[in-house]
Design a protein around this motif. Structure first.
Motif, PDB file in Angstrom:
ATOM      1  N   PHE A 185      50.071  28.036  42.567  1.00  0.00           N
ATOM      2  CA  PHE A 185      49.353  28.851  41.644  1.00  0.00           C
ATOM      3  C   PHE A 185      49.720  30.512  42.088  1.00  0.00           C
ATOM      4  O   PHE A 185      49.904  30.777  43.368  1.00  0.00           O
ATOM      5  CB  PHE A 185      47.894  28.458  41.974  1.00  0.00           C
ATOM      6  CG  PHE A 185      47.341  28.811  40.431  1.00  0.00           C
ATOM      7  CD1 PHE A 185      47.369  28.085  39.425  1.00  0.00           C
ATOM      8  CD2 PHE A 185      46.249  29.973  40.348  1.00  0.00           C
ATOM      9  CE1 PHE A 185      46.844  28.230  38.395  1.00  0.00           C
ATOM     10  CE2 PHE A 185      45.828  29.970  39.114  1.00  0.00           C
ATOM     11  CZ  PHE A 185      45.747  28.997  38.313  1.00  0.00           C
ATOM     12  N   THR A 186      49.976  31.274  41.008  1.00  0.00           N
ATOM     13  CA  THR A 186      50.513  32.601  41.227  1.00  0.00           C
ATOM     14  C   THR A 186      49.735  33.740  41.303  1.00  0.00           C
ATOM     15  O   THR A 186      49.804  34.907  41.761  1.00  0.00           O
ATOM     16  CB  THR A 186      51.470  33.123  40.047  1.00  0.00           C
ATOM     17  OG1 THR A 186      50.632  32.947  38.862  1.00  0.00           O
ATOM     18  CG2 THR A 186      52.600  32.180  40.039  1.00  0.00           C
ATOM     19  N   CYS A 187      48.322  33.272  41.399  1.00  0.00           N
ATOM     20  CA  CYS A 187      47.227  34.302  41.620  1.00  0.00           C
ATOM     21  C   CYS A 187      45.935  33.721  42.266  1.00  0.00           C
ATOM     22  O   CYS A 187      45.841  32.248  42.397  1.00  0.00           O
ATOM     23  CB  CYS A 187      46.629  34.863  40.233  1.00  0.00           C
ATOM     24  SG  CYS A 187      46.265  33.792  38.991  1.00  0.00           S
ATOM     25  N   THR A 188      44.789  34.202  42.670  1.00  0.00           N
ATOM     26  CA  THR A 188      43.483  33.703  43.218  1.00  0.00           C
ATOM     27  C   THR A 188      42.490  33.727  42.154  1.00  0.00           C
ATOM     28  O   THR A 188      42.488  34.842  41.433  1.00  0.00           O
ATOM     29  CB  THR A 188      43.311  34.487  44.451  1.00  0.00           C
ATOM     30  OG1 THR A 188      44.316  34.425  45.425  1.00  0.00           O
ATOM     31  CG2 THR A 188      42.054  34.049  45.182  1.00  0.00           C
ATOM     32  N   VAL A 189      42.041  32.761  42.143  1.00  0.00           N
ATOM     33  CA  VAL A 189      40.842  32.546  40.997  1.00  0.00           C
ATOM     34  C   VAL A 189      39.478  32.366  41.815  1.00  0.00           C
ATOM     35  O   VAL A 189      39.334  31.496  42.533  1.00  0.00           O
ATOM     36  CB  VAL A 189      40.977  31.568  39.930  1.00  0.00           C
ATOM     37  CG1 VAL A 189      39.791  31.369  39.113  1.00  0.00           C
ATOM     38  CG2 VAL A 189      42.316  31.510  39.232  1.00  0.00           C
TER      39      VAL A 189
END
Length: 513
Positions: free
Chosen positions: A411-415
């Motif tokens: 995954f390319t970002c933190t959620v």
């Protein structure tokens, strides 16, 4: 010689003053004698011969010693008042009928202060049979047809069901509340055979003896469903606040006592049942609460239909699934699980492969991108650290995780959840079991989360926020120094504000009060 006007005015004023009568005399107020001073002793002390003699060193010392010795006698001793003793009335001899009707209170409570404190405050008497009254009220409610019960009576039944561990451990609070509106009470005479394969039973009064000792979950799958008779029966007693307190009987005692349970919530037509699996024999006249299995199955089916309808509506409103055919949507609906997450929960970190696909039904999630920034350690030294830069939000009716799950890419970002979020989730193992056509359709319509952001965009956003932070710190420091230079210290002196809440025009002040 003519008299001037000023002289004549002064003369007339003096004449007028002479004619004014003097003010009336006022009497001196009488002094109120103190109740704690012996005035006779005080007069003797003041008239001591030694005090009126010539003042030499020897007389002064002897007069001082005698005065100090006699001084305490001018104060009257306080009278000790004993409490009043109430007159005891003559005891009346109760009649024989009254003696039988009033139960004698046990002597073990004669020194219990709680008995008298509760009585003085107007509370219930501890000797009142509250347990039986509560049980009788509960039984009276269950005797009514469910549609004839009031809202208060439904709440009473619900609270009583929540005290039964065999129900609360396997049913949600919401489902239990719905079931409480459909329970009924049955009366069984001594020696009756109760076959509990058509519902879940709770003994309220009396005792029963089971014909089997096997125990499984009452809502297990069809292949593993068996009888629901606990190895240890649960009994409850009423405490002072009306809550049931749980006690347990020994495992070797097979008798089912009040608040013991047996039966199943599985419909008999869905599973093969042995004749004696759910059978008990009443050893006394019994009052038994019954939750019908068909009612439970109907409620469960209605709940499933409602959730499926809600899921279909949610998926159709997600941007990536607006043009999906209904057959493919229905295939996903069967795999959905509803979950709630608290604020600040990390759904997935950047660089990790997510294990589910999520569809946001309510709330929002914050999206952060990783960047390597510089942090000042000392005056002339800095070190590199990883920083999370806030880049946007995933709002209601949006999804994420499809590409990472299907292609197994990080995954390319933190959620992170920004508030309490309710999501429909499909686990990765269920996604892999989908039809290949549905998987390809998901790959073609979905896109990576916030894939339009480049490294340059993240870097510019990071620099902008850092500059904004530095400017705010500089501005706050300058204002504080200016105020301190002129002696203005917020919170002290005339700059102290006793506000219960910050005024509307000072919602974002530079100085925190």
């Amino acid at each position: 010689m003519p008299v001037s006007s000023l002289s004549s005015a002064i003369l007339s004023h003096v004449t007028a003053i002479k004619n004014v009568p003097p003010p009336p005399l006022r009497s001196v107020p009488s002094l109120k004698l103190s109740e704690h001073i012996d005035y006779d002793q005080l007069n003797l002390l003041c008239c001591m011969r030694e005090l009126q003699c010539s003042w030499n060193a020897e007389n002064i010392l002897s007069a001082h010693n005698k005065f100090i010795k006699e001084y305490p006698k001018i104060f009257l001793p306080k009278k000790i008042r004993l409490p009043k003793l109430s007159k005891q009335e003559g005891e009346r001899k109760p009649s024989a009928g009254a003696e039988e009707s009033q139960p004698q209170q046990p002597d073990i409570y004669s020194h219990n202060i709680a008995v008298y404190a509760k009585k003085a405050r107007g509370g219930h008497n501890l000797y009142e049979p509250k347990k039986s009254e509560k049980l009788e009220e509960f039984l009276a409610i269950l005797k009514k047809v469910p549609i004839h019960r009031t809202k208060r009576e439904h709440n009473t039944v619900w609270k009583m069901l929540k005290t039964i561990p065999d129900l609360t451990s396997q049913l949600t609070d919401e489902l239990l509340k719905t079931l409480s509106k459909n329970v009924i009470s049955e009366t069984w005479v001594k020696g009756s055979t109760v076959i509990g394969n058509d519902g879940f039973y709770v003994i309220l009064k009396g005792q029963a003896r089971p014909q089997t000792q096997r125990y499984d979950s009452m809502i297990e799958e069809i292949e593993s469903t068996s009888s629901f008779i606990p190895q240890s029966s649960h009994s409850f007693v009423f405490s002072e606040n009306g809550v049931l307190a749980e006690t347990h009987t020994t495992l070797c005692d097979p008798t089912l006592r009040p608040w013991s349970t047996f039966g199943t919530l599985e419909v008999a037509s869905q599973v093969y049942l042995e004749p004696n699996d759910y059978t008990v024999i009443t050893e006394e006249d019994c009052e038994i609460l019954k939750i019908p299995a068909k009612k439970y199955a109907k409620l469960k089916e209605e709940k499933t239909k409602l959730e499926n309808k809600q899921t279909v509506k949610l998926l159709h409103k997600c941007p990536y699934y607006e043009k999906w055919p209904t057959s493919a949507i229905n295939e996903l609906v069967l795999l959905v699980k509803w979950k709630k997450f608290p604020p600040g929960h990390v759904m997935v970190e950047s660089g990790n492969i997510i294990s589910f696909v999520a569809y946001i039904n309510s709330g929002h999630c914050k999206i952060y991108k990783n960047i390597v920034g510089l942090m000042k350690v000392q005056s002339k030294k800095v070190k590199k650290t990883k920083r999370l830069v806030y880049m946007g939000q995933l709002k209601k009716q949006e999804s994420f995780g499809e590409i990472s799950v299907l292609l197994q890419v990080p995954f390319t970002c933190t959620v992170i959840t920004g508030e309490q979020v309710e999501m429909a989730i499909i686990e990765d193992k269920d996604i892999f079991e989908l039809d290949p056509v549905t998987q390809q359709l998901m790959l073609q319509t979905a896109k990576p989360t916030f894939d339009h952001l480049t490294d340059e965009d993240v870097r510019n956003e990071y620099l902008r926020k850092e500059q904004q932070k530095e400017w705010k710190n500089f501005k706050d420091k300058t204002v504080r120094d200016s105020l301190h230079y002129h002696g203005v210290i917020p919170g002290f002196g005339k700059w102290k504000h006793n506000w219960t809440s910050i005024p509307r025009n000072l919602k974002n002040p530079l100085i925190s009060y």
